[in-house]
Design an enzyme around this catalytic site. Structure first.
Site, PDB file in Angstrom:
ATOM      1  N   ARG A  84       0.836  -1.199   0.000  1.00 49.36           N
ATOM      2  CA  ARG A  84       0.000   0.000   0.000  1.00 49.36           C
ATOM      3  C   ARG A  84       0.870   1.248   0.000  1.00 49.36           C
ATOM      4  NH1 ARG A  84      -4.424  -0.215   4.599  1.00 49.36           N
ATOM      5  NH2 ARG A  84      -5.145   1.593   3.408  1.00 49.36           N
ATOM      6  N   CYS A 102      -1.514   6.431   8.681  1.00 50.07           N
ATOM      7  CA  CYS A 102      -1.789   5.133   8.043  1.00 50.07           C
ATOM      8  C   CYS A 102      -2.849   5.374   6.984  1.00 50.07           C
ATOM      9  CB  CYS A 102      -2.235   4.114   9.100  1.00 50.07           C
ATOM     10  SG  CYS A 102      -3.681   4.647  10.049  1.00 50.07           S
TER      11      CYS A 102
END
Length: 284
Positions: free
Chosen positions: A184, A241
């Site tokens: 990611r 995040c």
């Protein structure tokens, strides 16, 4: 004795019946939001109440100004304190949060309690699997507590907003730590991140790297050795995040490591990438 970072299953069992202890079950599944509550109903630590990530630990994704704030924005402090009081939490309460996912959701609750000034909060190290490994029982009874009187105190944890992160692109005075999985971070997972990549200049510290193979946190000295090359000054670090949840796992790990003072960027990648004017980096 107050527990302020982690607590073992054995220690929790010794205090489970104490009047001034509150246990909160934080299990969740981002892909199936009802799964956490379903798991709680099927069996939880006796006396534990359920904390819902979307309802209790987050607020509306779009602010009153109509601007998208990320997938899990923080609630107003007053609203969160009201929730904590409903769970029976007072100034003297020892709070224990747990999940079954390595502490990733429990760490969000841990951080939020510190955010409203409550220090006596710990994450169950190893979560529900560690509890069951000790052959401690579960309950299916709905837990309740008398209302608490928690007061609002100066925060023990701090946040930064998107403007601060944007300004840091030029000043480079702060270190941004991204807790997402490496694919990611590199921009290779279009399923979870419609806009792939990371904030330019950010460093990747996957939250699962904080754990041992048994799901418990690595020792503090090990975490210190691993974080020190990434964070020269923890007071100038920013943890982020996808939506401000797993970032709290890194903040807990930093605290265990004795590296204090890092801030949370609550909007995280979900807020950052919502504006195409903000720059995006890919790869390592």
């Amino acid at each position: 004795m107050r527990f302020t970072t982690l607590i073992s299953a054995v220690n929790l069992a010794q205090h489970l019946a104490d009047d001034d202890w509150i246990v909160l079950d934080c299990r969740h599944d981002l892909a199936a939001p009802a799964a956490g509550r379903d798991a709680y109903d099927q069996g939880h630590i006796p006396g534990a109440q359920f904390a819902n990530l979307d309802r209790d630990l987050s607020s509306a994704k779009v602010g009153r100004d109509g601007v998208f704030r990320g997938r899990h924005p923080l609630p107003e402090r007053a609203a969160f304190i009201a929730t904590l009081r409903r769970w029976g939490i007072s100034d003297s309460t020892q709070v224990v949060a747990y999940d079954a996912h390595g502490g990733v959701y429990a760490a969000r609750l841990w951080w939020m309690l510190r955010w409203v000034g409550h220090e006596a909060v710990a994450v169950l190290d190893g979560g529900l699997p560690a509890w069951q490994a000790q052959h401690f029982g579960l309950s299916t009874s709905e837990a309740e507590a008398a209302p608490g009187n928690l007061s609002e105190r100066p925060p023990l944890a701090h946040t930064v907003d998107v403007g601060t992160v944007l300004a840091n692109l030029s000043s480079q005075t702060r270190t941004v730590l991204d807790a997402r999985a490496p694919d990611r971070f590199r921009g290779e997972n279009e399923t979870l991140d419609p806009v792939g990549g990371h904030i330019p200049g950010a460093k990747n510290r996957f939250f699962k790297d904080n754990l041992q193979t048994d799901g418990r946190f690595k020792p503090g000295h090990t975490l210190h050795e691993e974080f020190s090359p990434l964070v020269s000054d923890p007071a100038k670090a920013i943890s982020q995040c996808g939506s401000g949840v797993t970032a709290c796992h890194n903040l807990l790990a930093l605290e265990i490591a004795g590296l204090h003072g890092a801030a949370l960027y609550p909007g995280s990648w979900s807020e950052w990438c919502a504006d195409p004017a903000r720059p995006v980096a890919t790869g390592q």
